[in-house]
Design an enzyme around this catalytic site. Structure first.
Site, PDB file in Angstrom:
ATOM      1  N   GLU A 193      -3.621  17.707  -9.800  1.00 12.29           N
ATOM      2  CA  GLU A 193      -3.421  17.310 -11.445  1.00 12.29           C
ATOM      3  C   GLU A 193      -5.839  18.479 -11.251  1.00 12.29           C
ATOM      4  O   GLU A 193      -6.394  17.570 -11.940  1.00 12.29           O
ATOM      5  CB  GLU A 193      -3.519  16.740 -12.864  1.00 12.29           C
ATOM      6  CG  GLU A 193      -3.663  17.081 -13.711  1.00 12.29           C
ATOM      7  CD  GLU A 193      -3.110  16.463 -15.053  1.00 12.29           C
ATOM      8  OE1 GLU A 193      -4.114  16.058 -16.002  1.00 12.29           O
ATOM      9  OE2 GLU A 193      -1.699  15.599 -14.536  1.00 12.29           O
ATOM     10  N   HIS A 204       0.613  16.899 -25.240  1.00 14.20           N
ATOM     11  CA  HIS A 204       0.499  15.564 -24.451  1.00 14.20           C
ATOM     12  C   HIS A 204      -1.098  14.959 -25.108  1.00 14.20           C
ATOM     13  O   HIS A 204      -0.713  13.230 -25.721  1.00 14.20           O
ATOM     14  CB  HIS A 204       0.650  15.322 -23.623  1.00 14.20           C
ATOM     15  CG  HIS A 204       1.846  15.862 -22.826  1.00 14.20           C
ATOM     16  ND1 HIS A 204       3.100  17.070 -23.184  1.00 14.20           N
ATOM     17  CD2 HIS A 204       3.135  15.117 -22.331  1.00 14.20           C
ATOM     18  CE1 HIS A 204       4.113  17.127 -22.837  1.00 14.20           C
ATOM     19  NE2 HIS A 204       4.739  14.996 -22.298  1.00 14.20           N
ATOM     20  N   ARG A 251      -1.842  22.228 -13.320  1.00 19.05           N
ATOM     21  CA  ARG A 251      -1.164  20.987 -13.666  1.00 19.05           C
ATOM     22  C   ARG A 251      -0.665  20.480 -15.046  1.00 19.05           C
ATOM     23  O   ARG A 251      -0.201  20.165 -15.512  1.00 19.05           O
ATOM     24  CB  ARG A 251      -1.203  19.614 -12.395  1.00 19.05           C
ATOM     25  CG  ARG A 251       0.290  18.992 -12.664  1.00 19.05           C
ATOM     26  CD  ARG A 251       0.412  17.483 -11.568  1.00 19.05           C
ATOM     27  NE  ARG A 251       1.301  17.217 -11.800  1.00 19.05           N
ATOM     28  CZ  ARG A 251       2.414  16.156 -11.378  1.00 19.05           C
ATOM     29  NH1 ARG A 251       1.958  17.064  -9.811  1.00 19.05           N
ATOM     30  NH2 ARG A 251       3.740  15.268 -11.466  1.00 19.05           N
ATOM     31  N   ASN A 301       0.657  19.487 -19.464  1.00 17.51           N
ATOM     32  CA  ASN A 301       0.362  18.315 -20.537  1.00 17.51           C
ATOM     33  C   ASN A 301       0.215  18.767 -22.148  1.00 17.51           C
ATOM     34  O   ASN A 301      -0.518  18.717 -23.618  1.00 17.51           O
ATOM     35  CB  ASN A 301      -0.909  17.462 -20.047  1.00 17.51           C
ATOM     36  CG  ASN A 301      -0.551  16.903 -19.043  1.00 17.51           C
ATOM     37  OD1 ASN A 301      -0.324  15.530 -19.111  1.00 17.51           O
ATOM     38  ND2 ASN A 301      -1.310  16.685 -18.285  1.00 17.51           N
ATOM     39  N   LYS A 303       8.840  23.470 -13.163  1.00 19.79           N
ATOM     40  CA  LYS A 303       7.258  21.902 -12.831  1.00 19.79           C
ATOM     41  C   LYS A 303       7.338  22.148 -11.154  1.00 19.79           C
ATOM     42  O   LYS A 303       6.242  22.228 -10.845  1.00 19.79           O
ATOM     43  CB  LYS A 303       8.200  20.735 -12.873  1.00 19.79           C
ATOM     44  CG  LYS A 303       7.712  19.208 -12.990  1.00 19.79           C
ATOM     45  CD  LYS A 303       7.792  17.967 -14.020  1.00 19.79           C
ATOM     46  CE  LYS A 303       6.045  17.367 -13.651  1.00 19.79           C
ATOM     47  NZ  LYS A 303       6.685  16.051 -14.069  1.00 19.79           N
ATOM     48  N   ARG A 319       0.842  -1.240   0.458  1.00 17.91           N
ATOM     49  CA  ARG A 319      -0.194   0.189   0.385  1.00 17.91           C
ATOM     50  C   ARG A 319       1.075   1.340  -0.271  1.00 17.91           C
ATOM     51  O   ARG A 319       0.444   2.433   0.515  1.00 17.91           O
ATOM     52  CB  ARG A 319      -1.789  -0.293   1.431  1.00 17.91           C
ATOM     53  CG  ARG A 319      -2.514  -1.204   1.039  1.00 17.91           C
ATOM     54  CD  ARG A 319      -2.894  -0.970   2.196  1.00 17.91           C
ATOM     55  NE  ARG A 319      -4.124  -1.873   2.327  1.00 17.91           N
ATOM     56  CZ  ARG A 319      -3.932  -3.187   2.569  1.00 17.91           C
ATOM     57  NH1 ARG A 319      -3.640  -2.877   3.526  1.00 17.91           N
ATOM     58  NH2 ARG A 319      -5.289  -3.707   2.201  1.00 17.91           N
ATOM     59  N   HIS A 356       8.598   9.018 -26.036  1.00 21.65           N
ATOM     60  CA  HIS A 356       7.652  10.059 -26.130  1.00 21.65           C
ATOM     61  C   HIS A 356       7.679  11.110 -26.304  1.00 21.65           C
ATOM     62  O   HIS A 356       7.137  11.330 -26.817  1.00 21.65           O
ATOM     63  CB  HIS A 356       8.076   9.731 -24.262  1.00 21.65           C
ATOM     64  CG  HIS A 356       6.478  10.518 -24.110  1.00 21.65           C
ATOM     65  ND1 HIS A 356       5.793  11.460 -23.903  1.00 21.65           N
ATOM     66  CD2 HIS A 356       7.252  11.804 -22.998  1.00 21.65           C
ATOM     67  CE1 HIS A 356       5.174  11.861 -23.150  1.00 21.65           C
ATOM     68  NE2 HIS A 356       6.364  12.587 -22.751  1.00 21.65           N
ATOM     69  N   GLU A 369      10.782  17.531 -24.542  1.00 31.26           N
ATOM     70  CA  GLU A 369       9.993  18.575 -22.799  1.00 31.26           C
ATOM     71  C   GLU A 369      11.124  19.703 -22.179  1.00 31.26           C
ATOM     72  O   GLU A 369       9.698  20.597 -21.783  1.00 31.26           O
ATOM     73  CB  GLU A 369      10.258  17.345 -22.105  1.00 31.26           C
ATOM     74  CG  GLU A 369       8.732  15.774 -21.381  1.00 31.26           C
ATOM     75  CD  GLU A 369       8.279  15.837 -21.761  1.00 31.26           C
ATOM     76  OE1 GLU A 369       7.573  17.417 -21.467  1.00 31.26           O
ATOM     77  OE2 GLU A 369       7.312  15.221 -22.156  1.00 31.26           O
ATOM     78  N   HIS A 429       0.371  11.293 -26.634  1.00 31.20           N
ATOM     79  CA  HIS A 429       0.448  10.501 -26.246  1.00 31.20           C
ATOM     80  C   HIS A 429      -0.861   9.041 -27.162  1.00 31.20           C
ATOM     81  O   HIS A 429      -0.625   7.663 -27.338  1.00 31.20           O
ATOM     82  CB  HIS A 429      -0.623  10.519 -24.677  1.00 31.20           C
ATOM     83  CG  HIS A 429       0.348  10.963 -24.450  1.00 31.20           C
ATOM     84  ND1 HIS A 429      -0.353  10.848 -22.881  1.00 31.20           N
ATOM     85  CD2 HIS A 429       1.433  10.414 -23.880  1.00 31.20           C
ATOM     86  CE1 HIS A 429       0.679  11.287 -21.457  1.00 31.20           C
ATOM     87  NE2 HIS A 429       2.103  11.284 -22.438  1.00 31.20           N
ATOM     88  N   LYS A 470       3.331  11.608 -10.768  1.00 34.85           N
ATOM     89  CA  LYS A 470       2.916  10.700 -10.826  1.00 34.85           C
ATOM     90  C   LYS A 470       3.812   9.808 -11.837  1.00 34.85           C
ATOM     91  O   LYS A 470       4.552   9.886 -12.289  1.00 34.85           O
ATOM     92  CB  LYS A 470       2.248  11.392 -12.239  1.00 34.85           C
ATOM     93  CG  LYS A 470       1.546  12.864 -11.852  1.00 34.85           C
ATOM     94  CD  LYS A 470       1.820  13.896 -13.541  1.00 34.85           C
ATOM     95  CE  LYS A 470       0.636  13.253 -14.373  1.00 34.85           C
ATOM     96  NZ  LYS A 470      -0.101  13.687 -15.576  1.00 34.85           N
TER      97      LYS A 470
END
Length: 366
Positions: free
Chosen positions: A237, A248, A241, A245, A227, A121, A265, A185, A252, A143
């Site tokens: 997010e 993206h 935030r 993206n 960041k 956990r 990527h 990036e 993606h 993330k």
């Protein structure tokens, strides 16, 4: 060594940036007062180069590390790989005070972070990013996750690292294609947050491509600062935030429809950013000159910028975008630029404009 702090109350942590930091990994972890047992998760490309140094440093600091080696590449970010890691952690008897070290690029960081977020956990983890993309982006912010066949990062969590250790020496041996992918990036941060930084990148791209030591250190630090500022204001997010993206949503989708094999990527994100700039011009009135500057900067970094999909691929791309985590009420939402240095999230794009964009994206060469 430069230090950037990610300010998240009791989850705050430091990003250390400099040369020769990997041999200091054990000492840096000892300061965090973590458990003795730990696992270093790396991939088959990175482990032969850096695992011995990491393990030696951890042992010298009194830790009992085990090395877990996973396949290289985006396809490793799978629940099957996660299961394999769980089994090895259990065999090594990691406990709740034990920790994971992510040693590698963005894939390893996302995967190892997800393993740490879910095993028992949640146990602590440390990021040791070895690619430019991971140092400036994926290692910071917490993330973590893995991919499904349907799309990228659809299973994941927010799990902040205890430390990010960016050894710039690792970039000396990074293959040029991987290095260029990281620049996608880097350029993104200028577009979304800092017009002056974008101009620095435009003017200094030649030196960056030569991996100039001083400029590279400044660039990595500035990206981490941006960041950290964004994540400090919106950790999970729910709003701001989302600006991280930019490019993206389409990027993606390109990765997903090519089964994570055709593009790195950063390459997909480069194409996505130029596409987002075109959408920004049509939807938010981004000046044409600004959109062209974005395309030229990415091209100067040696990145792909053109998009041309056949009808079947267009439909698959739109289907992939509809699974994007930013979809709201069944509608695809985009991060779009009003000007370089200022973007807005949650933007709707008329379907006709999106469909036309996917048909043919012209070159930005002047």
């Amino acid at each position: 060594m430069r230090t950037v702090k990610v300010d998240l109350a009791n989850r705050s942590y430091a990003i250390r940036i400099g040369r020769g930091l990997l041999p200091l990994l054990g000492k840096q972890c000892a300061v965090l007062k973590l458990g003795r047992r730990c696992a270093v998760i790396s991939d088959v490309n990175v482990a032969p180069r850096y695992a011995r140094t990491a393990l030696k440093s951890l042992r010298s600091a009194g830790f009992d590390p085990v090395l877990l080696t996973v396949p290289a590449g985006e396809t490793a970010k799978s629940l099957r790989t996660v299961q394999s890691c769980y089994d090895q952690l259990a065999e090594h008897r990691l406990e709740r005070k034990s920790f994971v070290v992510a040693l590698g690029g963005g894939v390893v960081g996302d995967l190892a972070g997800f393993v740490a977020a879910t095993y028992l956990r949640g146990i602590p983890f440390v990021q040791v990013p070895t690619t430019l993309l991971a140092q400036v982006d994926s290692s910071v912010g917490g993330k973590v996750g893995v991919n499904l066949k349907a799309g990228k990062n659809l299973v994941g969590a927010f799990h902040q690292p205890k430390l990010v250790l960016c050894d710039l020496d690792a970039l000396n041996t990074l293959p040029m294609r991987q290095y260029r992918a990281g620049l996608a990036e880097v350029i993104k941060y200028g577009i979304i947050y800092d017009a002056q930084f974008f101009a620095v990148l435009e003017n200094g791209m030649g030196k960056l491509l030569k991996r100039d030591s001083d400029l590279l250190a400044r660039v990595v630090a500035r990206c981490c600062e941006i960041k950290a500022e964004v994540v400090g204001q919106d950790e999970t997010e729910t709003g701001l935030r989302a600006i991280l993206n930019f490019g993206h949503t389409i990027g993606h989708a390109l990765e997903a429809i090519s089964h994570y094999g055709e593009f790195l990527h950063g390459e997909a994100i480069s194409i996505g950013q130029v596409a987002a700039a075109r959408l920004s011009a049509q939807v938010l009135g981004l000046p044409r000159e600004a959109a062209e500057r974005i395309g030229r900067c990415l091209e100067a970094a040696g990145l792909p910028t053109e998009l041309s999909l056949k009808p079947a691929a267009q439909r698959r791309a739109i289907a992939a975008m509809q699974l994007d985590k930013k979809v709201s009420g069944g509608e695809i939402r985009f991060v779009l630029a009003r000007k370089i240095g200022q973007v807005e999230f949650g933007q709707k794009v008329p379907s006709a404009i999106l469909t036309d964009l996917l048909k043919k994206q012209p070159s930005n060469r002047s």
